[in-house]
Design an enzyme around this catalytic site. Sequence first.
Site, PDB file in Angstrom:
ATOM      1  CE  LYS A 191      -3.166  -3.229   0.883  1.00 43.59           C
ATOM      2  NZ  LYS A 191      -3.573  -4.133  -0.109  1.00 43.59           N
TER       3      LYS A 191
HETATM    4  C1  LIG Z   1      -4.508  -5.402   0.921  1.00 43.85           C
HETATM    5  C2  LIG Z   1      -5.821  -5.464   0.971  1.00 43.85           C
HETATM    6  C3  LIG Z   1      -6.694  -5.987   2.321  1.00 43.85           C
HETATM    7  C4  LIG Z   1      -5.813  -6.878   3.289  1.00 43.85           C
HETATM    8  O1  LIG Z   1      -4.908  -6.025   3.949  1.00 43.85           O
HETATM    9  P1  LIG Z   1      -3.977  -6.468   4.817  1.00 43.85           P
HETATM   10  O2  LIG Z   1      -3.537  -5.274   5.746  1.00 43.85           O
HETATM   11  O3  LIG Z   1      -2.781  -7.245   4.119  1.00 43.85           O
HETATM   12  O4  LIG Z   1      -4.703  -7.464   5.894  1.00 43.85           O
HETATM   13  C5  LIG Z   1      -7.914  -5.976   2.288  1.00 43.85           C
HETATM   14  N1  LIG Z   1      -8.788  -5.373   1.101  1.00 43.85           N
HETATM   15  C6  LIG Z   1      -7.831  -4.945   0.254  1.00 43.85           C
HETATM   16  C7  LIG Z   1      -8.948  -4.346  -1.012  1.00 43.85           C
HETATM   17  C8  LIG Z   1      -6.849  -5.020  -0.110  1.00 43.85           C
HETATM   18  O5  LIG Z   1      -6.103  -4.565  -1.300  1.00 43.85           O
END
Ligand SMILES: *Cc1c(COP(=O)(O)O)cnc(C)c1O
Length: 405
Positions: A191
């Site tokens: 992210k």
């Molecule tokens: C990355 C992501 C998640 C999960 O996030 P984590 O912090 O890795 O648990 C959930 N939803 C979406 C749309 C994502 O891109």
Amino acid sequence: MSSSQSTIPVAKPVLGEEEAEAARRVILSGWVTQGPEVAAFEREFAAFVGAAHACAMSNCTTALHLALKAVGVSAGDEVVTVSHSFIATANAVRYCDAVPVFVDIEDDGYNIDASLIERAITPRTKAILCVHQLGMPCDLRAVVEIGKRHQIPVIEDAACATGSEILWDGRWEKIGKAHGDIACFSFHPRKVVTTGDGGMLTTANPEYDRKFRLWRQHGMSVTDAVRHGSKQVIFEDYDELGYNYRMTDLQAAVGREQLRRLPELVAQRRLLAEQYCERLQTIAGLSLPAEPRWARSNWQSFCVRLPDTVDQRAVMQTLLDQGISTRRGVMNIHLEGAYSGESSYRAATSLMRSVSAQQQTIILPLYAQMTVSDMDRVVEALRAAVAEAAVGAVSAQRAKDVAVA
Ligand SMILES: *Cc1c(COP(=O)(O)O)cnc(C)c1O
């Protein structure tokens, strides 16, 4: 790949001395689990997005779980969402023993088609879980209005959308206020900002926030920070089933530095996205991502759609052979083995657009440190790969025609 050219990754976190120093400070303080740094990160994150409450979590998946639980999703309930998302979106619904009900995405983007939501609603619908996919805000105004009309809470999967903005009542506001009932963020390295792993829940509702704080720490009535600092002996209670979904102070200290960088990172990503669009416009048949009038993406991912005649895997391989990493566009949850079971999901509409997007989109490299020459390399390699694949497709069609004749 020529040896003089370095590999271009699809993403790259921006981590420096400030984060290293923050981690060092925490290590030497002797308090490394959820404590003062987590509390400070929560205050700063809440101020940044304009939320009344922010509660740090171990990741976004656990954040989604507690958000769904807070609005009352339980066994046998339904949650309307998209299949075209990372698998965690729907997995969190299943952690509540509830059923994800999928609707298709828009025909001009990768977010939920809000006009399909109402046909998915049944008496068992307990939440609408919309996703700001790839950092692009979904049509939240429409989703929130549907939620209000049916008295169904709206949860935003804002995993990718830290720093994204939406035009709300004539003002640009950050995703996470929350405009729905609860928003869930991720700080995974893929992210825009990262704490290694990490997540955040934001809400205007103090009762939800109280529950998050209780549930993330085993349902314990007193936090260890409070017990540690108390001059009086305190015995804690555990009246409800809780979890260990805590963020550590090590992560939070890094997160605070990342949050300081965020405005600059988002500005840089927006500039890069703009430069990509200018350069990619001249590739015939390629569809570029576009912001709706009321949305400003943080460009967590820059996703392009290849012409229908072009084979996605071939293009990705050609780029990889030149040291350029790409990723297939967003997955479709309903096509995975974990969702092959009878009652693992329900599709309320055709999911054709979701499937077609997965087959024809690729995510191009985009990271704040990306140089103009990196970008030019990606664009020219893509231009050549698309042209080559198109020629390949034409000759394959000719060969077929000849065989038929
Ligand atoms: C990355 C992501 C998640 C999960 O996030 P984590 O912090 O890795 O648990 C959930 N939803 C979406 C749309 C994502 O891109």
